[in-house]
Structure formats: structure tokens, C-alpha cells
Motif scaffolding. Structure first.
Motif: not given
Length: 208
Positions: A77-82
């Protein structure tokens, strides 16, 4: 060259960016390999570029960077680019990249953009993605994500022989991936590195 090989991670990893179960940032001026690696841990980042196996890979001119015979089970899980296997490939058009014989079963979440069961973002680079599959749920916010998320991929380097479970919530194919039923996935012919028994999903021989 750099070789990351025969690593299994069970630890949960939390970071800001370039977080991963095995290697966060993989960069070298010669050939680079990540092989026979597994992630079971939960990978979480508050920013971007994270993956179950690797967060970011940057290859050298006229050299190949390869991830092969790896799989991810952990939640990413991340803010973007996972990505389940890899977060981001560097935009170096003179390098060559390969992802082969890999799979993801973990849940992949990106808050605002670029989430992929195998790789989160492929820019316009020389890359081949072969013999992979995804059965993990992939989400961008509340919307469905991708199996292989690509910014732009040249037709000559489009991924091939890659599959995803057709019951996933409208998982979006953008690079020629093929949807398969659970029974179809269990009988896929993925090559000599796999165990196919028709009962379980395909497994990599190296881990048996």
C-alpha cells in the motif's frame, strides 16, 4: 553486476518511498538481477515507488535488469506507484528490463494512481514481461487497478503471456494481459520453471 538472490522476507516494512520486501532501490552500471525472492510481509509507504519484491529499478545503458522467479503474498500500500512485484522502472530508454516467471497473490493499494498486480508503472522503455499471473485485488483509491500498469509501452516490447483472475473487480488490462477463470489459471502452461497440477495455482519449482 548486482545480484539479489534467494531471499524470503516475513517482516512488515514501513517507509516513505522505495520501500519493498526485498530491495527498495536496485541500480547498477552493469547487469542487475533479482532472483528466487519471496515477500510475505506487509509493505507500506506514505509516498511512492514500492513493491513486494523491489520498489525501484534503474538499469544501465545497453545492460539488462531482470526480476525472475519471484512472488509476493503480502499486502502492498502506498500513496502512488504500488506493485506486487515491482513499483517503478526507471525511464532510461537505453537500458533493457525483464520480468519473468513471477506472480502476485497479495492485495495492492495505491491512493491516487498507478497500482499493478505485477508492476505499477512501465514508462516507454525496452521491457519484456512474460509468464506472470496475478490473483490479488488491485485498487487505485476505490477504483480497480491494473495487472501491469503502463504509462506508454512500445508495441515491440509489450508484455506477453501474462494472466489475471477474471473475477477480480474489473481489473484493467492495458498491455495485452489475458483474463482467466480460476480453473483455467490452475492449468496454464507457463514453461519449465513452473509446477502445474490443475489443483493449485501455478507454483515455482525453485521453491519446492
Amino acid at each position: 553486476g548486482a545480484t539479489v538472490e534467494n531471499i524470503t522476507n516475513y517482516v512488515n516494512v514501513t517507509g516513505i518511498q522505495q520501500a519493498a520486501g526485498v530491495v527498495g532501490w536496485l541500480e547498477n552500471n552493469t547487469t542487475t538481477f533479482a532472483k528466487n525472492c519471496v515477500n510475505y510481509g506487509t509493505i507500506t509507504a506514505t509516498s511512492y515507488q514500492i513493491g513486494g519484491i523491489a520498489g525501484f529499478i534503474s538499469g544501465a545503458n545497453n545492460q539488462i535488469s531482470n526480476i525472475s522467479q519471484c512472488y509476493n503474498i503480502g499486502k502492498v500500500s502506498s500513496h502512488s506507484y504500488a506493485g506486487g512485484i515491482l513499483g517503478v522502472v526507471n525511464k532510461n530508454c537505453a537500458a533493457y528490463y525483464s520480468i519473468s516467471d513471477c506472480y502476485n497473490t497479495g492485495e495492492i493499494n495505491s491512493l491516487i494512481g498507478y497500482a499493478g498486480g505485477i508492476v505499477a508503472d512501465i514508462p516507454n522503455v525496452n521491457i519484456k514481461v512474460t509468464n506472470t499471473y496475478n490473483i490479488g485485488v488491485v485498487k487505485i483509491g476505490v477504483d480497480p487497478g491494473y495487472m501491469i500498469s503502463a504509462n506508454t509501452v512500445a508495441a515491440t516490447t509489450k508484455p506477453t503471456t501474462n494472466f489475471y483472475l477474471n473475477t477480480l473487480d474489473a481489473l484493467t488490462p492495458v498491455c495485452g494481459e489475458t483474463a482467466k477463470s480460476s480453473d483455467e489459471l490452475k492449468t496454464l502452461e507457463l514453461g519449465e520453471n513452473w509446477i502445474i497440477d490443475g489443483i493449485d495455482y501455478p507454483r515455482l519449482k525453485v521453491f519446492e
